[in-house]
Enzyme design. Structure first.
Site, short mmCIF file in Angstrom:
data_model
loop_
_atom_site.label_atom_id
_atom_site.label_comp_id
_atom_site.label_asym_id
_atom_site.label_seq_id
_atom_site.Cartn_x
_atom_site.Cartn_y
_atom_site.Cartn_z
N CYS A 1 -43.90 -56.31 18.41
CA CYS A 1 -43.43 -55.99 16.94
C CYS A 1 -43.97 -54.79 16.42
O CYS A 1 -44.82 -54.41 16.64
CB CYS A 1 -43.86 -57.47 16.20
N CYS B 1 -48.00 -61.74 14.50
CA CYS B 1 -48.04 -60.77 13.55
C CYS B 1 -49.11 -61.17 12.24
O CYS B 1 -49.80 -60.41 11.76
CB CYS B 1 -47.02 -60.17 13.14
N GLU C 1 -44.90 -54.56 13.32
CA GLU C 1 -46.28 -54.79 12.40
C GLU C 1 -47.44 -54.64 13.48
O GLU C 1 -48.54 -53.85 12.94
CB GLU C 1 -46.39 -56.11 11.81
N GLU D 1 -39.14 -53.51 22.67
CA GLU D 1 -38.61 -54.63 23.51
C GLU D 1 -38.88 -54.18 25.13
O GLU D 1 -39.05 -52.94 25.04
CB GLU D 1 -37.42 -54.85 23.14
N ASN E 1 -40.58 -52.23 16.29
CA ASN E 1 -40.78 -53.04 17.48
C ASN E 1 -40.12 -52.30 18.74
O ASN E 1 -39.47 -51.31 18.60
CB ASN E 1 -39.74 -54.30 17.08
N CYS F 1 -43.97 -62.42 12.35
CA CYS F 1 -43.77 -63.58 13.03
C CYS F 1 -45.32 -64.19 12.99
O CYS F 1 -46.18 -63.45 12.50
CB CYS F 1 -43.51 -63.29 14.58
#
Length: 157
Positions: free
Chosen positions: A72, A115, A74, A63, A61, A112
């Protein structure tokens, strides 16, 4: 009115019960947590994929202060795979996370919603389900494709 009951099958196992390829992909995801850039959430996630041709890639990830400009782990891994190998499907996806305490999470961390939708698209693109491994120190969830986590999928068809 009719009621529809949806059931998901998720295997719970220990790392030792995974194949050597699966353990390796999980270890790549764990290692990728160390390359995460998460100064805001302090939640470091790593993902690793194995493609149908055997190529292995990892992502973490990333940010950004201008939330939601980050991405993210994934999606980082899946988009990298798609960008580098557009004709090759993903066969295996592993996800691992470090909590705000810096330790690997005890329980597996699931993807999430965004994802999950990207995983659906990756499966559609590949023409087959992706085996998903969600790592936690206590156990690993093994899921055959994203449908058990997102049974009512969004699709343009």
């Amino acid at each position: 009115m009719q009621e529809l009951e949806l059931k998901s099958v998720i295997k719970v196992c220990q790392m030792e019960e995974l194949t050597s390829d699966e353990r390796h992909i999980v270890e790549m995801a764990i290692e990728a947590t160390n390359r995460s850039y998460a100064p805001y959430s302090k939640f470091h996630v790593g993902a690793a994929v194995k493609l149908d041709n055997g190529v292995e890639l990892a992502g973490s990830n990333q940010e950004n202060a201008a939330y939601p400009s980050g991405l993210c782990a994934e999606r980082t891994a899946l988009f990298y795979a798609g960008a580098q190998y557009p004709e090759i499907g993903v066969s295996l996806l592993a996800i691992a996370a470090r909590g705000t305490d810096g330790e690997l999470t005890e329980e597996p961390t699931g993807p999430c919603g965004s994802c999950r939708q990207v995983i659906i698209e990756s499966e559609t693109r590949a023409g087959h389900p992706i085996r998903i491994l969600l790592y936690g120190r206590k156990y690993v969830y093994v899921i055959e494709g994203i449908r058990p986590l997102m049974p009512l999928t969004f699709s343009e068809f």
